[in-house]
Structure formats: structure tokens, C-alpha cells
Motif scaffolding. Sequence first.
Motif, short mmCIF file in Angstrom:
data_model
loop_
_atom_site.label_atom_id
_atom_site.label_comp_id
_atom_site.label_asym_id
_atom_site.label_seq_id
_atom_site.Cartn_x
_atom_site.Cartn_y
_atom_site.Cartn_z
N LEU A 108 -12.13 -71.85 -14.08
CA LEU A 108 -13.11 -70.79 -14.37
C LEU A 108 -13.97 -70.54 -13.13
O LEU A 108 -15.19 -70.75 -13.14
CB LEU A 108 -13.95 -71.17 -15.57
CG LEU A 108 -13.17 -71.48 -16.85
CD1 LEU A 108 -14.14 -71.92 -17.96
CD2 LEU A 108 -12.38 -70.26 -17.30
N ALA A 111 -17.00 -68.02 -13.47
CA ALA A 111 -18.15 -68.61 -14.15
C ALA A 111 -18.80 -69.69 -13.29
O ALA A 111 -20.03 -69.83 -13.25
CB ALA A 111 -17.70 -69.20 -15.48
N GLN A 112 -17.99 -70.45 -12.57
CA GLN A 112 -18.53 -71.53 -11.71
C GLN A 112 -19.39 -70.96 -10.59
O GLN A 112 -20.50 -71.44 -10.34
CB GLN A 112 -17.37 -72.33 -11.13
CG GLN A 112 -17.76 -73.37 -10.09
CD GLN A 112 -16.55 -74.03 -9.46
OE1 GLN A 112 -15.53 -74.25 -10.12
NE2 GLN A 112 -16.63 -74.33 -8.18
N GLY A 115 -22.65 -69.32 -11.76
CA GLY A 115 -23.36 -70.14 -12.74
C GLY A 115 -24.86 -70.00 -12.72
O GLY A 115 -25.51 -69.94 -13.77
N LEU A 118 -25.98 -66.55 -14.46
CA LEU A 118 -25.64 -66.21 -15.83
C LEU A 118 -26.90 -66.00 -16.66
O LEU A 118 -27.85 -66.77 -16.58
CB LEU A 118 -24.77 -67.30 -16.45
CG LEU A 118 -23.40 -67.52 -15.80
CD1 LEU A 118 -22.65 -68.64 -16.52
CD2 LEU A 118 -22.58 -66.24 -15.83
N PHE A 123 -25.64 -60.09 -15.35
CA PHE A 123 -24.99 -61.15 -16.10
C PHE A 123 -25.63 -61.36 -17.47
O PHE A 123 -25.16 -62.17 -18.27
CB PHE A 123 -25.02 -62.46 -15.31
CG PHE A 123 -24.18 -62.42 -14.06
CD1 PHE A 123 -22.87 -62.85 -14.07
CD2 PHE A 123 -24.70 -61.94 -12.87
CE1 PHE A 123 -22.09 -62.80 -12.92
CE2 PHE A 123 -23.94 -61.90 -11.71
CZ PHE A 123 -22.63 -62.33 -11.74
N THR A 138 -18.93 -62.74 -24.96
CA THR A 138 -19.81 -62.85 -23.79
C THR A 138 -20.87 -61.76 -23.74
O THR A 138 -21.76 -61.81 -22.89
CB THR A 138 -18.98 -62.79 -22.49
OG1 THR A 138 -18.21 -61.58 -22.47
CG2 THR A 138 -18.05 -63.99 -22.39
N ILE A 163 -18.00 -61.60 -17.67
CA ILE A 163 -19.27 -62.34 -17.77
C ILE A 163 -20.40 -61.58 -17.12
O ILE A 163 -21.52 -62.09 -17.01
CB ILE A 163 -19.15 -63.76 -17.20
CG1 ILE A 163 -18.74 -63.72 -15.72
CG2 ILE A 163 -18.18 -64.60 -18.01
CD1 ILE A 163 -18.78 -65.07 -15.03
N SER A 164 -20.13 -60.36 -16.68
CA SER A 164 -21.18 -59.49 -16.14
C SER A 164 -20.82 -58.06 -16.48
O SER A 164 -19.70 -57.76 -16.89
CB SER A 164 -21.33 -59.65 -14.63
OG SER A 164 -20.32 -58.91 -13.94
N TYR A 176 -17.73 -59.51 -12.62
CA TYR A 176 -17.29 -60.90 -12.69
C TYR A 176 -16.64 -61.18 -14.05
O TYR A 176 -17.11 -60.71 -15.09
CB TYR A 176 -18.47 -61.86 -12.50
CG TYR A 176 -18.82 -62.11 -11.05
CD1 TYR A 176 -18.46 -63.31 -10.43
CD2 TYR A 176 -19.50 -61.17 -10.30
CE1 TYR A 176 -18.78 -63.55 -9.11
CE2 TYR A 176 -19.82 -61.40 -8.98
CZ TYR A 176 -19.46 -62.60 -8.38
OH TYR A 176 -19.78 -62.84 -7.07
N GLU A 178 -14.48 -64.66 -16.16
CA GLU A 178 -14.49 -66.11 -16.15
C GLU A 178 -13.67 -66.68 -15.00
O GLU A 178 -14.03 -67.70 -14.42
CB GLU A 178 -13.95 -66.64 -17.48
CG GLU A 178 -14.88 -66.38 -18.67
CD GLU A 178 -14.26 -66.84 -19.96
OE1 GLU A 178 -14.91 -67.64 -20.66
OE2 GLU A 178 -13.13 -66.40 -20.28
#
Length: 561
Positions: A108, A111-112, A115, A118, A123, A138, A163-164, A176, A178
Amino acid sequence: MLKRHSLAVLLALAMVLATVATAAAAPSDGALAGQQTETDCIYFEATQQSVCFGFKAYWEKYGGLAIFGYPITGEFVENGVTVQYFERARFEWHPGVWPERYDVLQGLLGAQLAGDRLGTGPFAPAQPIQGCTFFEATGHNLCAGFQSYWQTFGGLAIFGYPISEEFVEDGVTVQYFERARFEWHPGVWPERYDVLLGLLGVRAISGEQPAPEPEPEPEPEPPFVPVAAELNNPRGMTIGPDGAIYVAEAGVGGDGPCLPNPEGEGEVCYGPTGSIARIVDGQVERIATGLPSLATPDGVAATGVHDVVVTESGIFAIIGLGADPEARAQLGDVGADFGTLVQINDDGTYTVLFDVAAYEADQNPEPALVDSNPYSLVVVDDGFVVVDAGGNDLLHVADDGTITTLAVFGPRMVEAPPFLGLPPGTEIPMEAVPTGLVIGPDGAYYVGELTGFPFLVGAARVWRIVPGEDPEIYAEGFTNIGDIAFGPDGRLYVLEIAAEGLLSEDTPGSLYRVESDGTKTLLAREGLVGPTGLAIDADGTIYIANFGMFPGTAQVVGFIE
């Protein structure tokens, strides 16, 4: 933002990591371990690394170089798992977890690497957007070109959830996920939907992080506010005596009978899907349904109910055709209702009052071609006035059914566009294609031009017509006018369907205000996409049918001037 390493630095880093990987661990799983042969591995001179066995099978099966990039490390153990880094991904070996995916999971990385961001800025969870796919998991949307790329090249299994939202990073529109970052580079990879994938594997290995984001500037107030949504090919609009917004919906066609598509390949097929929508306080009520509609199988480019007027004595609408009136016979009994002026009955059905297309067949006032497409109408004391976009004329329809010609809009000779391959300087005829119609404060009729092929930018005009006099140009320099309206201040407002021309890949529209001397002021462009209808209420609020060429996703918005 992401800094760009030179290839030499990346190669050096990869070689160091490969050495560390060899010293750290030798994979013991049967799918990865063993003597590597040419068949088992692919060696890449660019990074001096190989991808082998199960990782190789996954790499080849699910996208290869275009999706994952080159390997930038060998296999090594990280946090107890055999992994390998690629320019855009990290492969993890989880035997038995995903046998149908060669026992490989992707790390991921999106996501990393995001991070610490988020839950903030782009995000942070968002609200669903009309026309986009919203993921409850999400709280983010996936739209337009990014949505097409995500669906085509792997979807959830390859890229993970968004995730965004879309936002600009390092001067590029990105989003972005995952396991990935999508970057929008129009024209660079047209066969890949103008999308490139960010080098997240490179960033993860190098420890590189984006530069801190500057404090965002306050968002400007949006120029439009939503009024209603989920309309089907809206065309003309009007404000009724009750203050409600009435919208002509051309529908989405149906199962047939069909006609050859006059605008291109394939067919347009009949369906009773046209309607009249009444909008009050954001609520859409279809007060008339079952009106005739012609459209391609995907519901695009519909011909049907093109305009509506509401008076104390009733509701009237015009139904288009876009063909030689004789073509109606190919549709059987339902064909007779196209190219007509109708009245909406109290029970939501309709009654044909006058056959406007028949007048084109009999008289053909502008003789270049027999073609009728009634598009807009207004009510006058002794009947109606109708503009025929196919016939290129303005018609008076008396209460007794007598039709007379008020004005004819002939073709112009224009220079042929280069893509036709004609000798330089060759001229071809361009039709007027009158669309918008309104009665001005002075009692004259005002007509806006869509124009025909080649849809030249800046070639559309607004005409002023006084019966018995020659038409005169009131304002010019527009592109593909869809509708016009006068505000309570006595000034004309002009809506362009395609500000860059209908042959352009871009579809922004424009809204202009025109002064009495013909000078014009651009009021809005950002956020207008294929707008088709325009209406202004007694308070001066401007309403626009936006995304008007997109069935099911069109909306009415109010403009804040």
C-alpha cells in the motif's frame, strides 16, 4: 513536491539495495527460490535488475512496464515478507493468499507515502459528486479520465481505493490511491487515457517525501449553485407564471424504429422518453412524459422536445426532427409527431397542433437542403414564432395553422479547415443553424446561431429581426450558441455550447452578457460543460442547463453574477 533523481543516482541506489537484498535473505518459497534461468527471469539493462518466477508472472499478467515500471531492487525480506520494489509498486509474496494472482499482493505505497496527510486537505473525506463513482470505504470520488483508467487497467485489485480527491501537486493534477498515484498528463499517453502513474516505488526506496504543502488559499465561491440534477438531455428552459423552472428534456431515444444517424455513424432510434420537467425548490417533477425522442444507443445527441413555453392558457412545446421530413415515414406512426408544435394536456399527454416540418417540405425557404429541426419557440398574440435549425429560417405559426416565413438565414463561405486536405484558400459553405430565440424588450425577435460544419470559433452571431425588414446582426464573435435570453435589466445573455468549437476535444461552454451596443462581457466559463439551455427569472437569477449533452447526469445550475 517530488524531486526528480537522475538515472545514475537511481541505478546506484538500486545496485546497493540489490547487494543488501542478497546479503539479507534468499527467498525460500518454491515459487521464488531456485536457480534462475532465462525463462524464469527478465533482466533489465536500464536498472540492472531482474524480475523472476512468481513476481515475473504477476508483473507480466497485470500490466508490466506500463503499470509497475522497471524493477529497482532484487527480492529481499522486509518486515518478514519477501518483497521486490519496482518504479511504481512494491510486490509482496504471500503464498496461498491470492493464488489467482500468483500469490502476490501489492504494498500500500500510496497510503504509506501519504500517511501524514490522511484526513486533511484533499485526503479528507468528501461528499459524492454527480457523475463520479463514490467509495464509501474511503469517502472519496473517482471521476472522468482517472475513473476510466482505473476501471480499464486493474481497478481495486491493482490500484486499491482512492484515498484522496483530485488535487494539484507539483503543478500536475494527481489523485492518490492505496497502491498508486495517478497523474494527469493530457496528450502524453493518449492510449492510456492521458494518465501516468507516479514513481511511488522510487520514493519509498529513497525515503523521498513531498515537500510540505503551502497553506491553501481560500477557495473562491463557486460561480454556480446546484438547482436540480439527473436530467435527460435538457434543451430549452423557461420561467413559468408560477415562478417554477420548466425544462424541455429531449429524452434518450429507445428501441426503435430507427433512422440513420444524421450526425455520424450508426442509427438513432425512437423511444417515448422525452419529457417536460418542472423544478421547484430543487425538486424535479416531470409533468409530461412519453414524448417522442430519437437518440443513439447510449442516449447521446438526442432529438426530441427542444423547447417549452408556459402561459396562463397552457403549456406548449416544440419537437425536433433533424432530417428531411420524408424520413418520418421510416418511423411508422410515431414518426408523424417529430417536427411538430404540441400542447401539453392536463393529464401529461400531448396533442399535436401544427406540423412545422411539413412547411419545410412544401416551401423550403432556405433552398440549400430540405431539412427540418424545429428548435425554439415563443408565444405571440396571434400564435407562435418558431426557429427551425434545420431549415435555417424563422417562422410564424398562426392560430389557424397558417405558417409564413419571417426570416431566412443563408450559408456563408468560409475557409476550409486544414484537416480536410483541400488546397489552401479553398472555401466551403457554412450554414447558420439558428437555435436560440427570444423576444427583446423592443418587441423584435432575436436569434442566435449554432453554425454548421466546420463550426468556426468566433463565427456565430445574434440576429435582430423585425417582421417586414431585413434581418440585422445585433452582436457577433460567439462560438456555437445554444440559447439566448434577456434579463430584467434589458440586456441580452448568450450561452455558448462549446466555447472552443464543436470539433474541439474540449467541451467548456461560456456565458456572455451583451450590451445594447453589441459589446460583450464574459461572465462564466469554468464549470460549464456542454450547456444547452438558459432562462432568467424576474429577479435576474440566471439558470443554465449544464452537462446538457450528457443523458442522466445533466443538471440545472444557478449563476451568481
